[in-house]
Design a protein around this motif. Structure first.
Motif, PDB file in Angstrom:
ATOM      1  N   SER A  51       0.980  -0.748   0.080  1.00 38.50           N
ATOM      2  CA  SER A  51      -0.064  -0.074   0.073  1.00 38.50           C
ATOM      3  C   SER A  51       0.786   1.509  -0.101  1.00 38.50           C
ATOM      4  O   SER A  51       0.343   2.414  -0.553  1.00 38.50           O
ATOM      5  CB  SER A  51      -0.727  -0.169   1.228  1.00 38.50           C
ATOM      6  N   SER A  52       2.015   1.513   0.517  1.00 34.69           N
ATOM      7  CA  SER A  52       3.153   1.998   0.074  1.00 34.69           C
ATOM      8  C   SER A  52       3.351   2.627  -0.479  1.00 34.69           C
ATOM      9  O   SER A  52       4.479   3.490  -0.946  1.00 34.69           O
ATOM     10  CB  SER A  52       4.042   2.404   2.181  1.00 34.69           C
ATOM     11  N   SER A  53       3.263   1.408  -1.317  1.00 30.00           N
ATOM     12  CA  SER A  53       4.336   1.212  -3.239  1.00 30.00           C
ATOM     13  C   SER A  53       3.255   2.553  -3.975  1.00 30.00           C
ATOM     14  O   SER A  53       2.072   2.222  -4.085  1.00 30.00           O
ATOM     15  CB  SER A  53       3.852   0.381  -3.792  1.00 30.00           C
ATOM     16  N   PRO A  54       4.243   3.513  -5.120  1.00 32.22           N
ATOM     17  CA  PRO A  54       3.143   3.833  -5.720  1.00 32.22           C
ATOM     18  C   PRO A  54       2.909   3.208  -6.742  1.00 32.22           C
ATOM     19  O   PRO A  54       1.758   3.652  -7.409  1.00 32.22           O
ATOM     20  CB  PRO A  54       4.445   5.068  -6.350  1.00 32.22           C
ATOM     21  N   GLN A  55       3.220   1.939  -7.193  1.00 30.38           N
ATOM     22  CA  GLN A  55       2.277   1.080  -8.288  1.00 30.38           C
ATOM     23  C   GLN A  55       1.318   0.142  -7.301  1.00 30.38           C
ATOM     24  O   GLN A  55       0.866  -0.125  -7.715  1.00 30.38           O
ATOM     25  CB  GLN A  55       3.520   0.656  -9.039  1.00 30.38           C
ATOM     26  N   LEU A  56       1.358   0.514  -6.004  1.00 22.65           N
ATOM     27  CA  LEU A  56       0.704  -0.324  -4.833  1.00 22.65           C
ATOM     28  C   LEU A  56       0.631  -1.627  -5.516  1.00 22.65           C
ATOM     29  O   LEU A  56       0.252  -2.841  -5.293  1.00 22.65           O
ATOM     30  CB  LEU A  56      -1.098  -0.666  -5.767  1.00 22.65           C
ATOM     31  N   PHE A  57       2.009  -1.687  -5.592  1.00 17.67           N
ATOM     32  CA  PHE A  57       2.414  -3.383  -5.894  1.00 17.67           C
ATOM     33  C   PHE A  57       4.434  -3.821  -5.255  1.00 17.67           C
ATOM     34  O   PHE A  57       4.957  -3.022  -4.645  1.00 17.67           O
ATOM     35  CB  PHE A  57       3.168  -3.155  -7.248  1.00 17.67           C
ATOM     36  N   ALA A  58       4.448  -4.747  -4.362  1.00 19.11           N
ATOM     37  CA  ALA A  58       5.270  -5.409  -3.733  1.00 19.11           C
ATOM     38  C   ALA A  58       5.973  -6.731  -4.050  1.00 19.11           C
ATOM     39  O   ALA A  58       4.689  -7.620  -3.336  1.00 19.11           O
ATOM     40  CB  ALA A  58       5.332  -4.591  -2.184  1.00 19.11           C
ATOM     41  N   THR A  59       7.103  -6.905  -3.533  1.00 22.47           N
ATOM     42  CA  THR A  59       7.699  -8.368  -4.196  1.00 22.47           C
ATOM     43  C   THR A  59       8.092  -8.402  -2.439  1.00 22.47           C
ATOM     44  O   THR A  59       8.502  -7.625  -1.947  1.00 22.47           O
ATOM     45  CB  THR A  59       8.183  -8.947  -4.611  1.00 22.47           C
ATOM     46  N   ALA A  60       7.969  -9.714  -1.837  1.00 20.98           N
ATOM     47  CA  ALA A  60       9.373  -9.951  -0.994  1.00 20.98           C
ATOM     48  C   ALA A  60       9.807 -11.416  -1.210  1.00 20.98           C
ATOM     49  O   ALA A  60       9.365 -12.528  -0.766  1.00 20.98           O
ATOM     50  CB  ALA A  60       8.634  -9.263   0.751  1.00 20.98           C
TER      51      ALA A  60
END
Ligand SMILES: *[C@@H]1O[C@H](CO)[C@@H](O)[C@H](O)[C@H]1NC(C)=O
Ligand SMILES: *[C@@H]1O[C@H](CO)[C@@H](O)[C@H](O)[C@H]1NC(C)=O
Ligand SMILES: *[C@@H]1O[C@H](CO)[C@@H](O)[C@H](O)[C@H]1NC(C)=O
Ligand SMILES: *[C@@H]1O[C@H](CO)[C@@H](O)[C@H](O)[C@H]1NC(C)=O
Ligand SMILES: *[C@@H]1O[C@H](CO)[C@@H](O)[C@H](O)[C@H]1NC(C)=O
Ligand SMILES: *[C@@H]1O[C@H](CO)[C@@H](O)[C@H](O)[C@H]1NC(C)=O
Ligand SMILES: *[C@@H]1O[C@H](CO)[C@@H](O)[C@H](O)[C@H]1NC(C)=O
Ligand SMILES: *[C@@H]1O[C@H](CO)[C@@H](O)[C@H](O)[C@H]1NC(C)=O
Length: 284
Positions: A51-60
């Motif tokens: 949610s804090s990514s400008p792209q609304l996307f994250a990997t981990a």
């Protein structure tokens, strides 16, 4: 490979809310294992990072092989409330644990609160292939499909061409959208039977424009003579998805206007009186 993911595909009846999951075929973890605690780390941090990514996307990634867990999450591009995006990913983890208990891997699409906010996608696995953008291009195994049971009235060939044209145009705009690989669009009503149609396409933003196009074309290619005359539908794979409806189902103004194929209708400008506008910004 993500190809080993998936045994279960649950198709739910189409309704305002749609939630579905594919349980991974990469085995189960045991209670209190390192794998479970690594998964818990991701469940605690990935929602916020998405949610804090400008792209609304994250990997981990959490932990080390053989206990490493790989995950990615994506909120639909029209989330206007980042808190709701975060909560959607939290709910997706919970949904995965309920529907795929103890599975090392799962892919979930979750409609967080369809009256307020759109949905999100979550995938996690013990296989790092899930983080590879190539996973969008091979296999059909991460698929969710929903189709409205009602058809659009009118000549089936004309209706199908309109829907195909809408989806084709939407694919092009989504793939070209450099930051989010996401677009919303609409096509004006045609004649007296085909209503205004609204559409959306999204790829995970780690895909190149070419990979996004290929991913979306692959799923648009699954729209067949039967489904292309339905009054709404959605197709999801982990890394890309499309949707169209006869109602405005996304937040905000349409980002694009798609002209109906010239083979089946007069130029929209003549029909709507909104002359001059061609396919770019903010309509409706
Ligand atoms: C994993 O656990 C679930 C729920 O306990 C069970 O239904 C399933 O058969 C298990 N799968 C494997 C591969 O052990
Ligand atoms: C898991 O850990 C909890 C807390 O330490 C403990 O209460 C529980 O009995 C453990 N369960 C198993 C199956 O080891
Ligand atoms: C959420 O993530 C952002 C960026 O990853 C970070 O700066 C922020 O501190 C995090 N907030 C919480 C509550 O973890
Ligand atoms: C979340 O973002 C923070 C800050 O960028 C990073 O340290 C952490 O590893 C991320 N966690 C996950 C699960 O992506
Ligand atoms: C954003 O979503 C959260 C729930 O996830 C809700 O509590 C909050 O009121 C929403 N904010 C706005 C401005 O709608
Ligand atoms: C995916 O589906 C398409 C169309 O149904 C089919 O041609 C292709 O062989 C499938 N690919 C795999 C890897 O199953
Ligand atoms: C949609 O695009 C496909 C290729 O991606 C093409 O074969 C088809 O003719 C197009 N259909 C319409 C109606 O534009
Ligand atoms: C069209 O696609 C739907 C959804 O995948 C499928 O159920 C149906 O059998 C297909 N129809 C034809 C004629 O291929």
């Amino acid at each position: 490979m993500v190809g080993v993911l998936l045994l279960l595909l649950l198709l739910m009846p189409l309704s305002a809310s749609a939630t579905a999951q594919l349980c991974g075929a990469d085995g189960n973890y045991t209670v209190n294992s390192t794998y479970q605690s690594n998964l818990a780390v991701l469940a605690a941090t990935l929602p916020n990072n998405t949610s804090s990514s400008p792209q609304l996307f994250a990997t981990a990634t959490a932990g080390q092989a053989p206990d490493a867990v790989y995950a990615l999450a994506l909120c639909r591009g029209d989330f206007s409330n980042t808190t709701a995006c975060r909560d959607c990913v939290v709910a997706s983890f919970q949904h995965a644990q309920q529907s795929c208990p103890k599975h090392k891997g799962a892919i979930v699409y979750y409609d967080y609160d369809p009256t307020q906010q759109p949905g999100c996608l979550l995938g996690f696995s013990s296989d790092d292939g899930i983080l590879s953008s190539a996973s969008s291009l091979t296999g059909n195994d991460t698929l969710f499909q929903y189709w409205n049971q009602d058809g659009i009235p009118g000549d089936p060939g004309v209706v199908a061409a309109a829907v195909q044209g809408l989806l084709n145009g939407t694919v092009q705009y989504a793939a070209a959208a450099t930051e989010r690989r996401f677009t919303t669009a609409f096509m004006d009503s045609i004649g007296s039977t085909i209503p205004t149609l609204y559409s959306l396409a999204q790829c995970t933003p780690d895909l190149s424009a070419g990979d996004c196009t290929a991913c979306l074309r692959r799923i648009v290619g699954m729209v067949n003579a039967t489904t292309s005359v339905r009054v709404g539908g959605r197709i999801f794979v982990l890394r890309c998805n499309i949707r169209f409806e006869a109602n405005l189902f996304y937040d905000g103004k349409s980002m694009q206007r798609i002209l109906s194929p010239s083979s089946i209708a007069p130029a929209p400008a003549q029909m709507t009186g909104k002359s001059m506008y061609v396919c770019d910004e903010q309509f409706i």
